[in-house]
Scaffold this motif. Structure first.
Motif, PDB file in Angstrom:
ATOM      1  N   HIS A 108       0.850  -1.742  -0.043  1.00 38.15           N
ATOM      2  CA  HIS A 108       0.207   0.107   0.042  1.00 38.15           C
ATOM      3  C   HIS A 108       0.879   1.313  -0.291  1.00 38.15           C
ATOM      4  O   HIS A 108       0.531   2.610  -0.902  1.00 38.15           O
ATOM      5  CB  HIS A 108      -0.821  -0.382   1.455  1.00 38.15           C
ATOM      6  CG  HIS A 108      -1.813   1.379   1.404  1.00 38.15           C
ATOM      7  ND1 HIS A 108      -1.360   2.311   2.157  1.00 38.15           N
ATOM      8  CD2 HIS A 108      -2.796   2.277   0.141  1.00 38.15           C
ATOM      9  CE1 HIS A 108      -2.480   3.552   2.226  1.00 38.15           C
ATOM     10  NE2 HIS A 108      -2.753   2.762   1.276  1.00 38.15           N
ATOM     11  N   THR A 109       1.552   1.704   0.934  1.00 39.85           N
ATOM     12  CA  THR A 109       2.636   2.302   0.912  1.00 39.85           C
ATOM     13  C   THR A 109       3.506   3.122  -0.650  1.00 39.85           C
ATOM     14  O   THR A 109       3.515   4.014  -0.583  1.00 39.85           O
ATOM     15  CB  THR A 109       3.774   2.807   2.550  1.00 39.85           C
ATOM     16  OG1 THR A 109       3.075   1.997   3.573  1.00 39.85           O
ATOM     17  CG2 THR A 109       4.394   3.928   2.082  1.00 39.85           C
ATOM     18  N   LEU A 110       3.666   2.122  -1.044  1.00 39.08           N
ATOM     19  CA  LEU A 110       4.582   2.113  -1.656  1.00 39.08           C
ATOM     20  C   LEU A 110       4.070   2.559  -3.083  1.00 39.08           C
ATOM     21  O   LEU A 110       3.465   3.280  -4.138  1.00 39.08           O
ATOM     22  CB  LEU A 110       5.865   0.987  -3.063  1.00 39.08           C
ATOM     23  CG  LEU A 110       6.324   1.375  -3.951  1.00 39.08           C
ATOM     24  CD1 LEU A 110       6.974   1.943  -3.797  1.00 39.08           C
ATOM     25  CD2 LEU A 110       7.070  -0.200  -3.580  1.00 39.08           C
ATOM     26  N   GLN A 150       1.128   4.197  -2.818  1.00 38.30           N
ATOM     27  CA  GLN A 150       0.190   4.924  -2.948  1.00 38.30           C
ATOM     28  C   GLN A 150       1.473   5.681  -3.147  1.00 38.30           C
ATOM     29  O   GLN A 150       0.931   6.859  -3.749  1.00 38.30           O
ATOM     30  CB  GLN A 150       0.176   5.282  -1.633  1.00 38.30           C
ATOM     31  CG  GLN A 150      -0.654   6.446  -1.260  1.00 38.30           C
ATOM     32  CD  GLN A 150      -1.572   6.852  -0.005  1.00 38.30           C
ATOM     33  OE1 GLN A 150      -0.647   6.780   0.980  1.00 38.30           O
ATOM     34  NE2 GLN A 150      -3.193   7.131   0.392  1.00 38.30           N
ATOM     35  N   SER A 151       2.124   5.837  -2.725  1.00 39.09           N
ATOM     36  CA  SER A 151       3.591   7.171  -3.728  1.00 39.09           C
ATOM     37  C   SER A 151       4.143   6.907  -4.793  1.00 39.09           C
ATOM     38  O   SER A 151       4.337   7.761  -5.641  1.00 39.09           O
ATOM     39  CB  SER A 151       5.181   6.437  -2.421  1.00 39.09           C
ATOM     40  OG  SER A 151       4.477   6.514  -1.279  1.00 39.09           O
ATOM     41  N   LEU A 152       3.975   5.968  -5.351  1.00 38.29           N
ATOM     42  CA  LEU A 152       4.017   5.553  -6.986  1.00 38.29           C
ATOM     43  C   LEU A 152       3.224   6.039  -7.714  1.00 38.29           C
ATOM     44  O   LEU A 152       2.930   7.045  -8.781  1.00 38.29           O
ATOM     45  CB  LEU A 152       4.315   4.814  -7.279  1.00 38.29           C
ATOM     46  CG  LEU A 152       4.816   4.134  -8.704  1.00 38.29           C
ATOM     47  CD1 LEU A 152       6.223   4.834  -9.005  1.00 38.29           C
ATOM     48  CD2 LEU A 152       5.009   2.312  -8.489  1.00 38.29           C
ATOM     49  N   ASN A 153       1.761   6.461  -6.858  1.00 33.80           N
ATOM     50  CA  ASN A 153       0.143   6.963  -7.093  1.00 33.80           C
ATOM     51  C   ASN A 153       0.594   8.126  -7.666  1.00 33.80           C
ATOM     52  O   ASN A 153      -0.066   8.662  -8.858  1.00 33.80           O
ATOM     53  CB  ASN A 153      -0.877   5.895  -7.569  1.00 33.80           C
ATOM     54  CG  ASN A 153      -1.524   4.738  -7.914  1.00 33.80           C
ATOM     55  OD1 ASN A 153      -1.036   4.842  -9.261  1.00 33.80           O
ATOM     56  ND2 ASN A 153      -1.549   3.784  -6.614  1.00 33.80           N
ATOM     57  N   VAL A 178       5.223  -3.843  -9.466  1.00 31.30           N
ATOM     58  CA  VAL A 178       5.356  -3.517  -8.453  1.00 31.30           C
ATOM     59  C   VAL A 178       5.730  -4.913  -8.006  1.00 31.30           C
ATOM     60  O   VAL A 178       4.010  -5.190  -7.424  1.00 31.30           O
ATOM     61  CB  VAL A 178       4.579  -2.625  -7.460  1.00 31.30           C
ATOM     62  CG1 VAL A 178       5.438  -2.687  -6.049  1.00 31.30           C
ATOM     63  CG2 VAL A 178       4.633  -0.942  -8.014  1.00 31.30           C
ATOM     64  N   LEU A 179       6.646  -5.384  -7.281  1.00 35.27           N
ATOM     65  CA  LEU A 179       6.937  -6.112  -6.862  1.00 35.27           C
ATOM     66  C   LEU A 179       7.399  -6.785  -5.833  1.00 35.27           C
ATOM     67  O   LEU A 179       8.193  -5.907  -5.212  1.00 35.27           O
ATOM     68  CB  LEU A 179       7.622  -7.178  -7.889  1.00 35.27           C
ATOM     69  CG  LEU A 179       7.136  -8.130  -8.944  1.00 35.27           C
ATOM     70  CD1 LEU A 179       8.178  -9.072  -9.736  1.00 35.27           C
ATOM     71  CD2 LEU A 179       6.006  -8.841  -8.888  1.00 35.27           C
TER      72      LEU A 179
END
Length: 312
Positions: free
Chosen positions: A65-67, A69-72, A305-306
């Motif tokens: 979720h965190t990554l 969200q940042s990427l989005n 994302v993996l």
């Protein structure tokens, strides 16, 4: 005369009674339709909200979720830049433009650094305020470079001046929409990057005359820092990677074990490429690993994302 009038009243009364009956019959039906339609709308809204909630819950369970969200958020900012150029909110589509001579193409690989400063300064501003950008440029309708910033090295060191053959140029012109390339190597520096290209028309609403194609080179170092920032001190046995839809690595939270050809073979990659999120156990470099995966929408394609962790 009175008798005649009486005879006329009877049909009128029947007509009034008939209309009342018809009205009485149809009002409940209309009310029922309205309620059903409202219930259907509420159902669609609830399903949409449920889908969003379910997806967020799933990403949290997968530790993505965190990554994600940042990427989005970063992708949203980049798409906003593309949209601003397409709708005329910045100076990239402003006319007139400098007429590029053969001498300019040979000597400067575009216009000289002191020409069309309005667009160059706009590009410099974008670079200063968006760490995800490595390069900002503008191509002419025939694919020739008009300018690139930073001027050095991305314009001065380039051995190529026409990019009409690149898939991002072709895709942007054919779709009239922002188009993201897979990973490629910059012709000026050789470094890996992806390019977000978007067409700019003189009439943004009707796409009448193509003025040029804005190109935004994406900074893979930024995305590498992004995945590393998502790691916690206790995540020493975990590894985040972002990969493009071709299976090529964009960013890696680990400084070693890079293998650009590895990800195409993973079922988790294939699932995410097909729009799915989930978790699998797969063998990576001879070891069984838990792999959480999710797609991230970017222009016409998906980044993936993996999260890989050792299987105890």
């Amino acid at each position: 005369m009175v008798k005649g009038l009486g005879l006329m009243v009877i049909p009128v009364l029947f007509l009034i009674i008939g209309i009342s009956a018809i009205t009485f019959m149809f009002i409940p039906s209309m009310s029922t339709y309205s309620v059903m339609n409202e219930n259907q709308n509420n159902s669609n809204t609830n399903q949409s909200q449920f889908s969003i909630t379910t997806n967020l819950t799933l990403l949290k369970q997968l530790d993505l979720h965190t990554l994600s969200q940042s990427l989005n958020n970063t992708i949203s900012d980049l798409m906003d830049i593309a949209e601003a150029s397409m709708n005329g909110s910045n100076s990239f589509g402003n006319m007139p433009m400098v007429n590029i001579t053969s001498e300019m193409k040979m000597k400067y690989h575009g216009i000289p650094s002191d020409l069309d400063l309005e667009k160059r300064n706009e590009a410099k501003k974008l670079l200063a305020t968006n760490k995800a950008l490595l390069y900002v440029g503008l191509l002419l309708p025939n694919g020739d470079r008009y300018f690139g910033e930073p001027y050095s090295p991305y314009q001065t060191n380039s051995s190529i001046t026409n990019f009409a053959y690149r898939d991002h140029f072709i895709g942007a012109v054919e779709t009239n929409q922002p188009y993201l390339s897979n990973t490629l190597n910059a012709v000026s520096t050789g470094e890996p990057l992806a390019i977000l290209a978007n067409p700019i028309y003189s009439d943004a609403k009707n796409n009448n005359t193509l003025i040029g194609v804005q190109v935004l080179g994406l900074n893979y170092t930024y995305f590498n820092d992004l995945v590393k920032s998502a790691m916690l001190p206790e995540d020493s046995n975990k590894r985040f990677v972002i990969i493009d839809s071709n299976g090529t690595e964009i960013a890696d939270s680990s400084s070693d074990n890079k293998n650009m050809e590895l990800y195409k073979e993973l079922q988790s990659f294939q699932n995410a490429k097909n729009g799915e999120s989930g978790i699998l156990v797969e063998k990576v470099n001879g070891k069984n690993m838990y792999i959480s995966y999710t797609p991230i929408k970017f222009a016409q394609t998906n980044w993936i994302v993996l999260l890989m962790s050792t299987k105890d």
